[in-house]
Structures are given as C-alpha cells and as structure tokens.
Design an enzyme around this catalytic site. Structure first.
Site, mmCIF file in Angstrom:
data_model
loop_
_atom_site.group_PDB
_atom_site.id
_atom_site.type_symbol
_atom_site.label_atom_id
_atom_site.label_comp_id
_atom_site.label_asym_id
_atom_site.label_seq_id
_atom_site.Cartn_x
_atom_site.Cartn_y
_atom_site.Cartn_z
ATOM 1 N N ARG A 220 -1.762 -2.935 -1.209
ATOM 2 C CA ARG A 220 -0.565 -2.140 -0.953
ATOM 3 C C ARG A 220 -0.487 -0.960 -1.924
ATOM 4 O O ARG A 220 -1.140 -0.957 -2.974
ATOM 5 C CB ARG A 220 0.692 -3.006 -1.113
ATOM 6 C CG ARG A 220 0.767 -4.209 -0.170
ATOM 7 C CD ARG A 220 2.049 -4.979 -0.432
ATOM 8 N NE ARG A 220 2.219 -6.106 0.478
ATOM 9 C CZ ARG A 220 1.818 -7.341 0.225
ATOM 10 N NH1 ARG A 220 1.199 -7.620 -0.912
ATOM 11 N NH2 ARG A 220 2.032 -8.310 1.106
ATOM 12 N N LYS A 247 4.020 -7.829 -4.267
ATOM 13 C CA LYS A 247 5.304 -7.700 -3.583
ATOM 14 C C LYS A 247 5.976 -9.053 -3.408
ATOM 15 O O LYS A 247 7.202 -9.168 -3.496
ATOM 16 C CB LYS A 247 5.074 -7.046 -2.223
ATOM 17 C CG LYS A 247 6.296 -6.998 -1.323
ATOM 18 C CD LYS A 247 5.943 -6.433 0.030
ATOM 19 C CE LYS A 247 7.140 -6.481 0.968
ATOM 20 N NZ LYS A 247 6.811 -5.967 2.317
ATOM 21 N N HIS A 308 0.551 3.470 4.970
ATOM 22 C CA HIS A 308 0.597 2.024 5.173
ATOM 23 C C HIS A 308 -0.280 1.589 6.349
ATOM 24 O O HIS A 308 -0.684 0.427 6.437
ATOM 25 C CB HIS A 308 2.039 1.562 5.409
ATOM 26 C CG HIS A 308 2.196 0.067 5.391
ATOM 27 N ND1 HIS A 308 2.090 -0.679 4.231
ATOM 28 C CD2 HIS A 308 2.424 -0.821 6.391
ATOM 29 C CE1 HIS A 308 2.262 -1.954 4.518
ATOM 30 N NE2 HIS A 308 2.460 -2.071 5.820
ATOM 31 N N ARG A 311 -3.528 -0.196 5.444
ATOM 32 C CA ARG A 311 -3.497 -1.650 5.222
ATOM 33 C C ARG A 311 -3.613 -2.381 6.566
ATOM 34 O O ARG A 311 -4.323 -3.386 6.664
ATOM 35 C CB ARG A 311 -2.203 -2.034 4.497
ATOM 36 C CG ARG A 311 -1.985 -3.535 4.329
ATOM 37 C CD ARG A 311 -0.800 -3.791 3.405
ATOM 38 N NE ARG A 311 -0.272 -5.126 3.531
ATOM 39 C CZ ARG A 311 -0.763 -6.212 2.932
ATOM 40 N NH1 ARG A 311 -1.836 -6.099 2.156
ATOM 41 N NH2 ARG A 311 -0.207 -7.388 3.093
ATOM 42 N N HIS A 335 -0.408 -11.979 2.662
ATOM 43 C CA HIS A 335 0.636 -12.435 3.586
ATOM 44 C C HIS A 335 1.016 -13.868 3.229
ATOM 45 O O HIS A 335 0.154 -14.680 2.871
ATOM 46 C CB HIS A 335 0.147 -12.379 5.042
ATOM 47 C CG HIS A 335 0.021 -10.984 5.574
ATOM 48 N ND1 HIS A 335 -1.167 -10.267 5.539
ATOM 49 C CD2 HIS A 335 0.935 -10.165 6.157
ATOM 50 C CE1 HIS A 335 -0.975 -9.079 6.079
ATOM 51 N NE2 HIS A 335 0.284 -8.981 6.460
ATOM 52 N N TYR A 344 -2.419 -9.997 14.802
ATOM 53 C CA TYR A 344 -3.829 -9.648 14.708
ATOM 54 C C TYR A 344 -4.740 -10.599 15.487
ATOM 55 O O TYR A 344 -5.912 -10.300 15.679
ATOM 56 C CB TYR A 344 -4.278 -9.668 13.237
ATOM 57 C CG TYR A 344 -3.569 -8.671 12.358
ATOM 58 C CD1 TYR A 344 -3.961 -7.335 12.316
ATOM 59 C CD2 TYR A 344 -2.497 -9.057 11.561
ATOM 60 C CE1 TYR A 344 -3.321 -6.412 11.509
ATOM 61 C CE2 TYR A 344 -1.838 -8.138 10.744
ATOM 62 C CZ TYR A 344 -2.255 -6.823 10.718
ATOM 63 O OH TYR A 344 -1.620 -5.914 9.935
#
Length: 357
Positions: A220, A247, A308, A311, A335, A344
């Site tokens: 990120r 994050k 972004h 990513r 994640h 995905y």
C-alpha cells in the site's frame, strides 16, 4: 430485592437471596456506604435471575463529541512538548480526521444513548445526496464511530447500543476493477510499458521503482512511505521486506520477486555503507506518491487510472500467474479475511475445467 444490614459505622452488608432452579442462591458483600451496597445489590440480584440492572447514567451524560475526544486521547495522545497529537499508528492517523468530523457534526452535542441507527441512515442519505460524499467515505466515518462506541462501552463497563448497526453502512458496490491494458498500441507498447516510461521521465527519480515495487508486492501507499532500509532484506536467502505496522495493525512479511529486488537496488543511495532506518523513499507522507503519480499519469494517456489500482493489479496477477493458495496470497497482500479476496477468484475459473474430468 437485596437486603442491606448496617454492621458498623462504615460497614453495610448487602445480601441477595433468590431461588433459581429449585436451589437457594445467596450472595453477600460488605461496603463502606449504603449507596454502594444498594447498587451492588441491584446488579447482583439481576445477575442471579438473568435480568441484570444496567446503569446508563454515565453514558447519558457523555456526548458524542466527548466520546470521540476520549478515543482520540487513546489512539493519538497529545505530546506535552509540542502540544500536538501523535498517532500511535498509521491506522490511528487515518482515524483522526474521521473523529474530528464527528466532533463538529450535528450529533456532537447528542448523548451517546440518544444516537440511533435511523438517525445515521438519514445523515448518510443526506450526506451522499446533497454533499456528493462517496459511499467509501461514509463507511470509513461510520467504522470509526463504531469503534468509539465499542471501546468506550468496554472502558466504562456499560451496555451501550452501537448505532452503527445492520443496514446503516451504504453498499460499496463491486469496487474498482481497473487493470493495466495488455493490448499493444500502434507503437507495440502495452500500458505497463508506457506507464513505466512515463514514470521514468518524472522529476521524481524514485517513481518508476515505486511503481514496479507496488506491482510486484501489492504494498500500500502508506506501507511504501513508511518503509526503511533495515526492513528490506535483499541479501536474505529468500529476499523480503518486513512490515511491522500495516493498515490492519498486523505485521507481515512480503516476499520480493526478481523485478522488485532490482527496483529496490536502483534506489540504494551511493557511497552509503550503513543504511539503518533511512527511508527507502524520500517522502514524508503517503500522499507524496499520489502527487508524483498525477504529475505524469494523465487521463488522456491513462484513463481513470489511480495509484491504488496498482495494488489491485498486483493481487490480480498473484491469482493469474501463480499457484499460491488464497491464504498465501492473503499473507502477502495483508487482507484480513478470505471474503475480501472473492472479487479475484474468477481469475482462476478457467483452471477449474481440469478438475471436471
């Protein structure tokens, strides 16, 4: 009801006796004041029969703004030397702006127990319709408010209904799905080649390497901005970089591909033998990547392409180009839950044919 007996100048014994399931239950405790004994008696009496008394006095007296300021003190205490707040993590830093929003909102003077889900739904709809606020921004603000309620209820040891309940958060929709175009242009260059060429011409000599690292590692912006050389292990048996703070407040180790290693090596400062905690990128905030990006990535040449999206491209490639399991990809991307990767999974649908026989 509890029985209170005064057994001395400052001795009040509270006793609760209730018959539960055919069995007599007796609880006793001694206090220095009658008030404390009575309060304990009411609470314990409720515990015995499953109808516990809840004192909401403190929750009623505290406003939404006061609760937000209390939470700010926990995640970003004020530095006495500078009189400024110092966030304990990047996530806390992101929460500060949301807390400041609620402190100045229409609900600031409301009691914590007065704010209801329908109030927030009305606010949500009005904010999105009249102010043009995005659903993602609304969700971020609501998530922070929810954390305030959860944490202050635990700290005060009270039952406090969280108004950020079901159906309050707006739907985010399917999310962005911008990918790099693999089709070559008239000069035979696909979008990735053109993007790297544009970044190479930037006034920021580190931008091209940053883009390559992002595409290869799914890091990120905030993780790139906070990366220091002591966390980049280029000479390890399995090259990687360690992220102590992310994050999601969870550390993770990200393996580095051959391209990522080359990009990192291109950033190594000359004539410096000990790098230590020197930042990898000469930036002070994550936004610096966005500013550098917008200087070279124009809509006319790269339509609707944001930083972004790199990513998203990186995670998509992990699904398309590797045989890594979902949990292994989660370990790389950071994640937290498998369902966050469901967008995905279609990228591997063609491989399922081999299992059908």
């Amino acid at each position: 009801m509890a029985t209170i007996d005064q057994r001395g100048p400052h001795q009040f014994r509270a006793r609760v006796r209730r018959k539960v399931g055919g069995k007599l239950v007796t609880l006793t405790e001694t206090f220095e004041t009658r008030e404390a004994a009575e309060k304990w008696g009411v609470t314990r009496d409720g515990k015995v029969v499953g109808d516990e008394y809840v004192d909401r006095k403190e929750a009623r007296s505290k406003t939404v703004a006061q609760a937000c300021e209390w939470f700010m003190d926990r995640i970003a205490p004020i530095d006495t030397t500078t009189s400024k707040r110092v966030a304990k993590s990047q996530h806390a830093k992101n929460q500060l702006s949301k807390l400041k929003y609620w402190i100045t909102s229409e609900f600031a003077s409301w009691s914590l127990v007065s704010l209801k889900p329908w109030d927030l739904i009305d606010w949500r709809d009005q904010t999105m319709d009249e102010e043009g606020c995005s659903a993602q921004t609304i969700v971020h603000r609501l998530n922070t408010l929810s954390q305030v309620y959860v944490n202050i209820a635990l700290a005060l040891k009270i039952e406090l209904a969280n108004p950020v309940g079901e159906k309050v958060r707006p739907s985010l929709g399917p999310g962005r799905d911008r990918r790099l175009d693999v089709h070559p242009d008239k000069d035979g260059k696909d979008e990735e080649v053109r993007l790297l060429e544009a970044c190479a011409s930037s006034s920021r000599p580190w931008l091209k390497a940053a883009v390559i690292i992002s595409l290869e590692s799914a890091l990120r912006q905030s993780e790139l901005a906070g990366l220091t050389w002591d966390r980049v292990k280029l000479n390890a048996e399995y090259p990687h970089c360690d992220l102590p703070r992310t994050k999601n407040e969870r550390p993770r180790r990200v393996p580095l591909s051959t391209k990522a290693i080359a990009a990192f090596k291109s950033l190594l400062p000359e004539n410096v033998t000990v790098l230590g905690k020197r930042p990898v990128f000469p930036v002070e905030t994550p936004r610096a990547f966005g500013h550098a990006w917008r200087d070279v990535v124009k809509d006319e040449t790269f339509p609707d392409f944001r930083w972004h999206d790199l990513r998203h491209e990186a995670v998509s490639r992990l699904f398309e180009r590797t045989d890594l399991r979902d949990n292994e990809i989660m370990a790389i991307s950071g994640h937290l839950r498998p369902e966050m990767l469901t967008r995905y999974t279609h990228l591997r649908a063609d491989r399922l044919g081999g299992r059908l026989g």
